[in-house]
Design a protein around this motif. Structure first.
Motif, short mmCIF file in Angstrom:
data_model
loop_
_atom_site.label_atom_id
_atom_site.label_comp_id
_atom_site.label_asym_id
_atom_site.label_seq_id
_atom_site.Cartn_x
_atom_site.Cartn_y
_atom_site.Cartn_z
N GLN A 77 0.84 -1.20 0.00
CA GLN A 77 0.00 0.00 0.00
C GLN A 77 0.88 1.26 0.00
O GLN A 77 2.04 1.24 0.42
N ALA A 78 0.28 2.35 -0.43
CA ALA A 78 1.04 3.57 -0.75
C ALA A 78 1.88 4.14 0.39
O ALA A 78 2.99 4.62 0.14
N HIS A 81 5.49 3.03 0.28
CA HIS A 81 6.23 3.07 -0.98
C HIS A 81 7.54 3.86 -0.89
O HIS A 81 8.57 3.41 -1.40
N LYS A 99 0.42 1.42 -7.88
CA LYS A 99 -0.29 2.65 -7.57
C LYS A 99 -1.16 2.41 -6.33
O LYS A 99 -1.45 1.25 -6.01
N ALA A 102 2.11 7.42 -4.34
CA ALA A 102 2.48 8.01 -3.05
C ALA A 102 1.29 8.74 -2.45
O ALA A 102 0.44 9.25 -3.17
N TYR A 176 -8.04 8.37 -5.22
CA TYR A 176 -6.79 7.76 -4.75
C TYR A 176 -6.63 6.34 -5.27
O TYR A 176 -5.54 5.95 -5.70
#
Length: 305
Positions: A77-78, A81, A99, A102, A176
């Motif tokens: 998950q972002a 990252h 994706k 960020a 998002y």
């Protein structure tokens, strides 16, 4: 990097969508996943057993130190990252990252800078533009002159929360998680964005973040594109995960309707065809177009390296 050799890759994050990544890597010519990593070691072991991968880790740094990797596929998950991408880049390893890239612009910029500083390649796993129907639209748009209008629509009430329950509790949702795919399609078809207007709505009381967004884009050429995203549209027929497209140019139009029916109007001539996906043998469920796109983007990544 030597040509005609198999690239060795690692994968971090063995959750729900990682199954699509690992299936796809088996289809990719010239690349092989040799190690998987997840903080939940049992999840990493299950993925390794399922896909015949020898090495299993629960710590990304340990994997990078122990394995001689050409690249790492980040499927977490972002919020994780930035730390992972900076770590991978510091080891001189190329990185393809899922994706959303960020949670903040500062994080996104830091990852780009880190990869430039360490001279490694970086790509976002933005796979919608790699779906066969989307590539068919892109190819057809070359026939219709200068583009001046587009509409990209993804509306349904598909339950995405069963497999990804965190989507219902995140403060940011539709843009998002989904809308970035549609915005990337807008760039793919129409060009880079100059400015935009966005209105979001929270319609479903069971979802914390916004579940509907209407975005009007003005691209650098001056063309307009409207992007619609909604996971609470009660329609006569739910066509998840199809994305419907309409593009107009000075010589005609391209329209991708339900069931991948593609109509091109160019210089007064109308042609129709099917832009349907050709799913890999392992694909199943309604997401076959997305699964085919995962294979295509990973093949592109390997080819570029």
């Amino acid at each position: 990097m030597a040509q005609n050799r198999t690239l060795t890759g690692g994968l971090i994050g063995c959750g729900y969508f990682a199954n699509n990544h690992l299936h796809a890597w088996h289809e990719v010519r010239g690349a092989n996943i040799v190690a998987v990593c997840d903080q939940q070691i049992n999840r990493a072991r299950a993925a390794a057993d399922r896909f015949g991968i020898a090495q299993v880790y629960h710590d990304a740094e340990a994997m990078l130190k122990s394995e001689n990797l050409d690249f790492v596929d980040v499927v977490t998950q972002a919020p994780s990252h930035r730390g992972l991408v900076e770590l991978i880049a510091s080891c001189g390893v190329h990185v393809i990252c899922q994706k959303p890239f960020a949670p903040t612009l500062d994080d996104a910029r830091a990852m780009v800078v880190a990869c430039k500083q360490h001279d490694v390649q970086l790509m976002v796993h933005e796979n919608f533009r790699w779906q066969r129907p989307m590539r068919a639209v892109k190819a057809a748009s070359a026939q219709i002159g200068d583009l001046f209008f587009g509409r990209i629509v993804f509306r349904n009430d598909h339950n995405v929360f069963t497999n990804q329950p965190y989507l219902a509790t995140d403060k940011r949702f539709i843009i998002y998680d989904l809308g970035i795919h549609l915005l990337d399609l807008a760039r793919f078809f129409m060009g880079d964005i100059h400015h935009l207007f966005c209105h979001t709505q929270s319609v479903n009381p069971q979802v914390c973040g916004e579940d509907t967004a209407t975005i009007t884009l003005v691209v650098e050429s001056g063309a307009t594109c409207v992007v619609e995203a909604c996971y609470f549209s009660h329609l006569e027929r739910d066509v998840f995960p199809q994305t419907l497209i309409h593009i107009e140019g000075t010589r005609g139009s391209v329209t991708l309707r339900e069931d991948y029916d593609l109509t091109v109007v160019a210089d007064g001539k109308v042609t129709t065809s099917r832009g349907a996906p050709q799913p890999p043998a392992w694909a199943s469920g309604p997401g076959v177009a997305i699964q085919e796109g995962v294979v295509a983007i990973e093949q592109h990544w390997a080819d570029c390296l």
